[in-house]
Design a protein around this motif. Structure first.
Motif, short mmCIF file in Angstrom:
data_model
loop_
_atom_site.label_atom_id
_atom_site.label_comp_id
_atom_site.label_asym_id
_atom_site.label_seq_id
_atom_site.Cartn_x
_atom_site.Cartn_y
_atom_site.Cartn_z
N ILE A 453 0.84 -1.21 0.00
CA ILE A 453 0.00 0.00 0.00
C ILE A 453 0.87 1.25 0.00
N VAL A 454 1.84 1.30 0.90
CA VAL A 454 2.67 2.50 1.02
C VAL A 454 3.58 2.66 -0.20
N ALA A 455 4.00 1.55 -0.82
CA ALA A 455 4.79 1.64 -2.05
C ALA A 455 4.04 2.43 -3.11
N LEU A 456 2.73 2.14 -3.26
CA LEU A 456 1.92 2.83 -4.26
C LEU A 456 1.66 4.28 -3.85
N ALA A 457 1.30 4.50 -2.58
CA ALA A 457 1.02 5.86 -2.11
C ALA A 457 2.26 6.74 -2.20
N ASP A 458 3.42 6.21 -1.83
CA ASP A 458 4.67 6.97 -1.82
C ASP A 458 5.08 7.39 -3.23
N LEU A 460 3.17 7.56 -6.00
CA LEU A 460 2.20 8.50 -6.56
C LEU A 460 2.48 9.91 -6.07
N ASP A 461 2.67 10.06 -4.76
CA ASP A 461 2.89 11.40 -4.23
C ASP A 461 4.25 11.97 -4.65
N ALA A 462 5.27 11.09 -4.75
CA ALA A 462 6.58 11.56 -5.20
C ALA A 462 6.50 12.08 -6.63
N LEU A 463 5.70 11.43 -7.48
CA LEU A 463 5.59 11.85 -8.87
C LEU A 463 4.93 13.21 -9.00
N VAL A 464 3.89 13.48 -8.23
CA VAL A 464 3.18 14.75 -8.37
C VAL A 464 3.81 15.87 -7.54
N SER A 465 4.90 15.56 -6.83
CA SER A 465 5.58 16.56 -6.00
C SER A 465 6.92 16.94 -6.63
N GLN A 466 7.30 18.19 -6.42
CA GLN A 466 8.60 18.65 -6.89
C GLN A 466 9.70 18.17 -5.95
N ARG A 467 10.76 17.62 -6.52
CA ARG A 467 11.89 17.13 -5.74
C ARG A 467 13.18 17.78 -6.24
N CYS A 468 14.25 17.61 -5.48
CA CYS A 468 15.51 18.26 -5.86
C CYS A 468 16.04 17.70 -7.18
N TYR A 469 15.59 16.52 -7.55
CA TYR A 469 16.12 15.88 -8.76
C TYR A 469 15.10 15.85 -9.89
N LYS A 470 13.88 16.43 -9.71
CA LYS A 470 12.86 16.36 -10.76
C LYS A 470 11.79 17.43 -10.55
N ILE A 479 -1.02 9.14 -12.64
CA ILE A 479 -1.97 8.02 -12.62
C ILE A 479 -1.71 7.09 -13.80
N ASN A 480 -1.39 7.64 -14.96
CA ASN A 480 -1.08 6.81 -16.13
C ASN A 480 0.14 5.93 -15.85
N TYR A 481 1.16 6.51 -15.21
CA TYR A 481 2.36 5.75 -14.88
C TYR A 481 2.03 4.60 -13.92
N VAL A 482 1.23 4.92 -12.91
CA VAL A 482 0.85 3.90 -11.92
C VAL A 482 0.11 2.75 -12.61
N GLN A 483 -0.79 3.08 -13.54
CA GLN A 483 -1.53 2.04 -14.25
C GLN A 483 -0.60 1.18 -15.12
N GLU A 484 0.37 1.84 -15.74
CA GLU A 484 1.34 1.09 -16.57
C GLU A 484 2.16 0.13 -15.73
N GLN A 485 2.40 0.47 -14.47
CA GLN A 485 3.24 -0.34 -13.60
C GLN A 485 2.45 -1.38 -12.79
N ALA A 486 1.13 -1.46 -13.03
CA ALA A 486 0.33 -2.48 -12.35
C ALA A 486 0.83 -3.87 -12.75
N GLY A 487 1.13 -4.71 -11.78
CA GLY A 487 1.65 -6.04 -12.05
C GLY A 487 3.16 -6.07 -12.23
N LYS A 488 3.78 -4.90 -12.26
CA LYS A 488 5.24 -4.80 -12.35
C LYS A 488 5.77 -4.22 -11.04
N GLN A 489 5.65 -2.91 -10.91
CA GLN A 489 6.10 -2.27 -9.67
C GLN A 489 5.07 -2.40 -8.55
#
Length: 518
Positions: A453-458, A460-470, A479-489
């Motif tokens: 659960i936390v892998a998915l929540a973390d 998703l939030d990291a993707l929509v948040s600004q970070r020092c490296y992105k 959301i599209n990325y998360v759907q593409e990674q269903a069954g993988k990540q």
């Protein structure tokens, strides 16, 4: 200043009490002779007992009586003939009432015109009836005596039964109130259970004035915790003046006298805890509250006051615990130069998914409180790695991966349930569904559900948040990325549950919008 916490509609005035007529005593005449019905009802037309008149039900055979008895549980007295469609139809009906319907409350008076068919001594001994009369001896005076005796007996039996049911309801009501998880639910449960406990139609509100001990920011203010629909629009003005005048006066009287009191159609309960917290319960009823109900209400409310005090203390401990977790999580965020509300959003997203997979309320709350600790191990990662603006090299990446193990070792030392769950989350939230994650390369269901659960929540939030490296991604792209990674990540079932609740996900980002782009 008063906090008022609910929604819906407010009446112009306090609910008006409606006078309710007293229900009559229900008497069933079972006899195949219509004249017996007519004469009995004519003779007893003006009869009254305890302020209640009579209502007659007519059955001209035992079969008709059985049909009535299947649907009616309010019959006080049955006047029963013996010989109808058969020589023992009445006696068979008496046995049916006691043994099949299992109605031991109704009083049964056997009336027979043929005493030789059913000898008195044999009938009284063999059948569970309450009186035996020959029709020829039933003068008006004796019939009135029979009614007084039978109805008085029925009344006393029902008082005992109601007391037994009230005790059962009281225990059940106190249990339901005690099981409340927070003050709001507690207050709603109190209102619901009081009406259930007394069996009266009622409207009311529950309020509290909490001392500095529990919450200093609302010291001295009256906070309305819950209300029935009659009072539920009070949120609009958020002032005590929003209460109907009669309600305000009732509450003021209880607060100034520091005592509960009854009026004919109203009850105001006042309770002060050992730590100075004050709680009020205001109820208005559709009919007068009798002495027995008043006693029951006072016993119930005394137990409620004890529960209220315990719940206040529990909420303070939980709030302190929750705040501590957020402080730790946010401290890690600041160290990694990630401002915003990442840990809070991960907590809410995790709780949302935990509820979606069917976790119970208490476990959902544990997920909300433990998941913000997922990155606590980053306190052991050097700044040069943690805040590097570009891509990490192989050595740096190896160092970064150790934060999962560091977090686990920090939290696993405690035997507290939240920290134990936090240890699992810290250790497994970088594992992948396909087994390509770290630190142990777990796959599929080998990964604890909390870690998945936390892998998915973390992420998703990291993707929509600004970070020092992105830069921050758009919500749709994430959301599209998360759907593409269903069954993988990610666990594919969790991805499905998430995408079915995107409106709720967006609500979380509206509540905690820092550097997130929903």
């Amino acid at each position: 200043m008063t906090d008022l916490v609910f929604a819906e509609e407010l009446p112009e005035e306090a609910p008006a009490a409606r006078a309710k007529p007293i229900d009559p005593w229900v008497v069933m005449i079972v006899d195949d002779d219509p004249a017996v019905h007519q004469v009995t009802q004519l003779v007893m037309a003006d009869f009254e007992f305890n302020g209640r008149r009579l209502q007659f039900l007519d059955a001209y055979s035992a079969a008709e009586a059985r049909e009535l008895l299947r649907t009616r549980r309010d019959i006080a007295l049955v006047l029963l003939d013996v010989v109808m469609e058969s020589e023992h139809a009445g006696l068979d009906l008496a046995r049916y009432i006691r043994e099949e319907v299992q109605n031991n409350h109704v009083r049964i008076v056997l009336r027979t015109g043929q005493p030789g068919q059913a000898p008195e001594e044999h009938v009284i001994k063999t059948y569970d009836i309450n009186d035996y009369k020959e029709k020829t001896e039933l003068t008006k005076r004796k019939l009135i005596t029979v009614f007084y005796s039978a109805l008085r007996s029925y009344r006393d039996i029902m008082i005992i039964e109601q007391s037994r049911q009230s005790l059962r309801r009281s225990i059940d009501a106190i249990t339901r109130v005690y099981d409340s998880q927070n003050l709001r639910r507690f207050a709603s449960a109190v209102l619901e259970q009081v009406a259930h406990l007394l069996g009266y139609e009622a409207q009311g509100l529950c309020a509290s004035r909490i001392s500095a001990y529990a919450a200093s920011h609302i010291e001295g203010r009256l906070k309305v915790l819950a209300a029935t629909s009659e009072y539920s629009r009070l949120l609009v003005d958020e002032e005590v003046e929003s209460l109907p005048e009669s309600v305000r006066q009732a509450l003021d009287r209880a607060l100034s006298s520091q005592a509960s009191y009854f009026e004919e159609l109203c009850f105001v309960g006042y309770y002060r805890s050992s730590t100075g917290n004050e709680s009020l319960l205001y109820m208005v009823f559709s009919e007068p509250v009798d002495a027995q109900a008043r006693e029951l209400l006072e016993i119930f409310c005394a137990n409620v006051a004890i529960t209220y005090e315990s719940l206040l203390l529990r909420e303070e401990i939980q709030d302190t615990q929750r705040s501590t977790v957020y402080i730790i999580g946010e401290a890690v965020e600041r160290r990694s130069k990630e401002t915003g509300a990442h840990v809070r959003r991960v907590g809410e997203l995790s709780a949302l998914l935990a509820e979606a997979v069917g976790m119970k309320g208490g476990d959902v709350e544990f997920m909300r409180q433990a998941s913000p600790l997922h990155d606590v191990g980053k306190i052991g990662i050097p700044d040069r790695v943690l805040n590097k603006p570009g891509k990490l090299d192989e050595e740096e990446w190896q160092v970064m991966q150790t934060h999962a193990r560091i977090g686990y070792e920090l939290l696993n030392k405690s035997d507290k349930r939240i920290l134990q769950l936090g240890a699992i989350i810290a250790h497994e939230h970088h594992e992948r569904w396909d087994g390509q994650g770290y630190p142990r390369g777990l796959a599929g269901d080998q990964i604890h559900i909390a870690g998945r659960i936390v892998a998915l929540a973390d992420v998703l939030d990291a993707l929509v948040s600004q970070r020092c490296y992105k830069e921050a991604w758009s919500f749709d792209d994430a959301i599209n990325y998360v759907q593409e990674q269903a069954g993988k990540q990610f666990d594919p079932q969790l991805v499905k549950l998430l995408t079915e609740r995107l409106d709720l996900v967006r609500d979380i980002y509206r509540l905690f919008p820092d550097q997130a782009n929903p």
